[in-house]
Motif scaffolding. Structure first.
Motif, PDB file in Angstrom:
ATOM      1  N   UNK A 195       0.819  -1.212   0.000  1.00 50.06           N
ATOM      2  CA  UNK A 195       0.000   0.000   0.000  1.00 50.06           C
ATOM      3  C   UNK A 195       0.854   1.264   0.000  1.00 50.06           C
ATOM      4  N   UNK A 196       1.896   1.266   0.800  1.00 53.01           N
ATOM      5  CA  UNK A 196       2.732   2.470   0.928  1.00 53.01           C
ATOM      6  C   UNK A 196       3.553   2.718  -0.329  1.00 53.01           C
ATOM      7  N   UNK A 197       4.132   1.664  -0.877  1.00 59.14           N
ATOM      8  CA  UNK A 197       5.005   1.839  -2.041  1.00 59.14           C
ATOM      9  C   UNK A 197       6.186   2.729  -1.686  1.00 59.14           C
ATOM     10  N   UNK A 198       6.385   3.786  -2.469  1.00 60.07           N
ATOM     11  CA  UNK A 198       7.504   4.687  -2.187  1.00 60.07           C
ATOM     12  C   UNK A 198       7.073   5.942  -1.433  1.00 60.07           C
ATOM     13  N   UNK A 199       5.854   5.963  -0.903  1.00 62.00           N
ATOM     14  CA  UNK A 199       5.403   7.114  -0.120  1.00 62.00           C
ATOM     15  C   UNK A 199       6.145   7.167   1.222  1.00 62.00           C
ATOM     16  N   UNK A 200       6.369   8.361   1.726  1.00 62.02           N
ATOM     17  CA  UNK A 200       7.065   8.527   3.005  1.00 62.02           C
ATOM     18  C   UNK A 200       6.187   9.192   4.063  1.00 62.02           C
ATOM     19  N   UNK A 201       4.986   9.586   3.691  1.00 66.10           N
ATOM     20  CA  UNK A 201       4.077  10.190   4.659  1.00 66.10           C
ATOM     21  C   UNK A 201       2.638   9.932   4.233  1.00 66.10           C
ATOM     22  N   UNK A 202       1.726  10.234   5.155  1.00 58.67           N
ATOM     23  CA  UNK A 202       0.309  10.022   4.865  1.00 58.67           C
ATOM     24  C   UNK A 202      -0.202   8.731   5.475  1.00 58.67           C
ATOM     25  N   UNK A 203      -1.440   8.345   5.165  1.00 60.25           N
ATOM     26  CA  UNK A 203      -2.049   7.135   5.729  1.00 60.25           C
ATOM     27  C   UNK A 203      -1.378   5.859   5.227  1.00 60.25           C
ATOM     28  N   UNK A 204      -1.481   4.815   6.019  1.00 60.27           N
ATOM     29  CA  UNK A 204      -0.960   3.521   5.574  1.00 60.27           C
ATOM     30  C   UNK A 204      -1.724   3.021   4.358  1.00 60.27           C
ATOM     31  N   UNK A 205      -3.044   3.271   4.343  1.00 62.61           N
ATOM     32  CA  UNK A 205      -3.883   2.790   3.247  1.00 62.61           C
ATOM     33  C   UNK A 205      -4.677   3.946   2.659  1.00 62.61           C
ATOM     34  N   UNK A 206      -4.757   3.974   1.337  1.00 65.43           N
ATOM     35  CA  UNK A 206      -5.475   5.017   0.623  1.00 65.43           C
ATOM     36  C   UNK A 206      -6.619   4.419  -0.186  1.00 65.43           C
ATOM     37  N   UNK A 207      -7.646   5.219  -0.397  1.00 69.11           N
ATOM     38  CA  UNK A 207      -8.787   4.789  -1.206  1.00 69.11           C
ATOM     39  C   UNK A 207      -8.383   4.749  -2.685  1.00 69.11           C
ATOM     40  N   UNK A 208      -9.234   4.198  -3.556  1.00 68.85           N
ATOM     41  CA  UNK A 208      -8.901   4.161  -4.990  1.00 68.85           C
ATOM     42  C   UNK A 208      -8.622   5.548  -5.570  1.00 68.85           C
ATOM     43  N   UNK A 209      -9.187   6.596  -4.981  1.00 63.98           N
ATOM     44  CA  UNK A 209      -8.952   7.964  -5.454  1.00 63.98           C
ATOM     45  C   UNK A 209      -7.694   8.589  -4.869  1.00 63.98           C
ATOM     46  N   UNK A 210      -7.031   7.842  -3.990  1.00 71.70           N
ATOM     47  CA  UNK A 210      -5.821   8.378  -3.374  1.00 71.70           C
ATOM     48  C   UNK A 210      -6.080   9.222  -2.145  1.00 71.70           C
ATOM     49  N   UNK A 211      -7.312   9.237  -1.668  1.00 73.96           N
ATOM     50  CA  UNK A 211      -7.662   9.999  -0.467  1.00 73.96           C
ATOM     51  C   UNK A 211      -7.650   9.080   0.748  1.00 73.96           C
ATOM     52  N   UNK A 212      -7.581   9.636   1.949  1.00 70.95           N
ATOM     53  CA  UNK A 212      -7.592   8.785   3.147  1.00 70.95           C
ATOM     54  C   UNK A 212      -8.926   8.061   3.300  1.00 70.95           C
ATOM     55  N   UNK A 213      -8.871   6.854   3.788  1.00 71.34           N
ATOM     56  CA  UNK A 213     -10.083   6.147   4.163  1.00 71.34           C
ATOM     57  C   UNK A 213     -10.624   6.725   5.463  1.00 71.34           C
ATOM     58  N   UNK A 214     -11.910   6.567   5.694  1.00 72.94           N
ATOM     59  CA  UNK A 214     -12.512   6.789   7.006  1.00 72.94           C
ATOM     60  C   UNK A 214     -13.288   5.528   7.342  1.00 72.94           C
ATOM     61  N   UNK A 215     -13.668   5.385   8.614  1.00 66.95           N
ATOM     62  CA  UNK A 215     -14.476   4.216   8.975  1.00 66.95           C
ATOM     63  C   UNK A 215     -15.763   4.185   8.157  1.00 66.95           C
ATOM     64  N   UNK A 216     -16.334   5.377   7.914  1.00 73.02           N
ATOM     65  CA  UNK A 216     -17.590   5.455   7.161  1.00 73.02           C
ATOM     66  C   UNK A 216     -17.404   5.026   5.710  1.00 73.02           C
ATOM     67  N   UNK A 217     -16.335   5.493   5.047  1.00 69.03           N
ATOM     68  CA  UNK A 217     -16.138   5.131   3.639  1.00 69.03           C
ATOM     69  C   UNK A 217     -15.763   3.655   3.495  1.00 69.03           C
ATOM     70  N   UNK A 218     -15.052   3.120   4.457  1.00 69.39           N
ATOM     71  CA  UNK A 218     -14.753   1.686   4.435  1.00 69.39           C
ATOM     72  C   UNK A 218     -16.049   0.874   4.535  1.00 69.39           C
ATOM     73  N   UNK A 219     -16.917   1.261   5.473  1.00 69.04           N
ATOM     74  CA  UNK A 219     -18.175   0.535   5.654  1.00 69.04           C
ATOM     75  C   UNK A 219     -19.088   0.669   4.440  1.00 69.04           C
ATOM     76  N   UNK A 220     -19.142   1.879   3.870  1.00 68.09           N
ATOM     77  CA  UNK A 220     -19.985   2.090   2.696  1.00 68.09           C
ATOM     78  C   UNK A 220     -19.482   1.290   1.501  1.00 68.09           C
ATOM     79  N   UNK A 221     -18.173   1.212   1.341  1.00 66.41           N
ATOM     80  CA  UNK A 221     -17.603   0.429   0.244  1.00 66.41           C
ATOM     81  C   UNK A 221     -17.954  -1.044   0.405  1.00 66.41           C
ATOM     82  N   UNK A 222     -17.831  -1.541   1.635  1.00 65.64           N
ATOM     83  CA  UNK A 222     -18.197  -2.934   1.909  1.00 65.64           C
ATOM     84  C   UNK A 222     -19.682  -3.160   1.645  1.00 65.64           C
ATOM     85  N   UNK A 223     -20.510  -2.214   2.075  1.00 68.45           N
ATOM     86  CA  UNK A 223     -21.964  -2.310   1.880  1.00 68.45           C
ATOM     87  C   UNK A 223     -22.306  -2.396   0.389  1.00 68.45           C
TER      88      UNK A 223
END
Length: 289
Positions: A195-223
């Protein structure tokens, strides 16, 4: 504290209290769950609200736009937010008495089963590469979705050649007074590195759009995945923690180790996460002479 009058003043003061003494995630939860109450009664004098008005409010707020009832857990959160606001008002002598009697909250949903192998395969096959990574990481780590969403590259530290994710802000921080330490084994480490690749900062995991996940977006994606695949409604993202707990306990037979893996402060909580393994129960039964 000056005497509070309107619902707007009460909610503003209460959220300020929550912000000062609780975690940012708790503040976000209370802000969200008091929002419909604030929108409905904002300029009304809190102490003048009648019990029937509160009852009508909850009759309305528990329904979705299509008229179906929201999940029991959601309704409980809405009721708890109001109850705690009212309790705070009384304790701080802003209210002389309750404006509404105690309400009977619906029981929370009990998650009685785990996804089967077919369901997991369908979910993983249909998921985007970004969601597939974080979903696997949730199962591998036993993290709460909001913990994994908030985990940053800066939280990934090394102790004695072993990596660990250390979160100071987490659900039980106030109760335990300790940071949440999530060990990073070989399998979880591979997912994080991918997930990180060559990134050195930011979240461990990013959404398909490259934005941070939230608990809500994770749940909505699963839904959305679950609906697209016509899977059972009792499958929710949070079951990844139950899967982790069940497998850890099955291998270790140690409820305390399982509690530590989940970040629980009480093994009574952990016991609700561990599901019976039918094959194991059968083997144990056959041991009886």
């Amino acid at each position: 504290m000056a005497k509070l009058q309107t619902v707007q003043e009460f909610v503003t003061a209460y959220l300020k209290h929550v912000k000062a003494g609780m975690s940012p995630s708790t503040l976000k939860t209370y802000t969200k769950n008091l929002k419909p109450f604030l929108e409905r009664f904002h300029n009304r004098c809190f102490s003048d609200l009648e019990p029937f008005e509160i009852e009508e409010y909850f009759d309305q707020v528990k329904l979705k736009q299509d008229g179906s009832e929201k999940a029991p857990d959601t309704i409980r959160l809405l009721m708890t937010a109001f109850e705690n606001l009212q309790k705070w008002g009384i304790e701080n002598k802003q209210l002389q008495e309750r404006v509404a009697p105690r309400m009977k909250k619906p029981k929370g949903r009990r998650r009685e089963r785990l996804p089967n192998e077919r369901e997991r395969e369908l979910l993983l096959r249909a998921a985007s590469p970004a969601f597939r990574l974080v979903y696997k990481a949730l199962r591998q780590s036993g993290c709460r979705p909001n913990e994994m969403a908030r985990a940053m590259i800066a939280d990934l530290v090394t102790f004695d050649d072993s990596r660990m994710v250390v979160l100071s802000d987490h659900k039980t921080a106030k109760k335990t007074g300790e940071a949440r330490r999530i060990p990073v084994g070989e399998k979880l480490g591979a997912l994080i590195d991918a997930s990180i690749g060559d990134r050195t900062e930011g979240p461990l995991f990013l959404s398909p759009r490259g934005s941070p996940w939230t608990a809500a977006t994770l749940s909505k994606t699963f839904y959305r995945l679950r609906k697209r695949l016509n899977l059972a409604d009792d499958l929710v993202l949070y079951l990844t923690r139950h899967e982790h707990a069940t497998q850890v306990y099955s291998k270790t037979k140690d409820i305390h180790a399982t509690a530590r893996a989940l970040g629980h402060s009480s093994i009574q909580t952990t016991q609700r996460y561990v599901k019976d393994n039918v094959e194991e129960l059968t083997t144990n039964q056959d041991c009886v002479e």
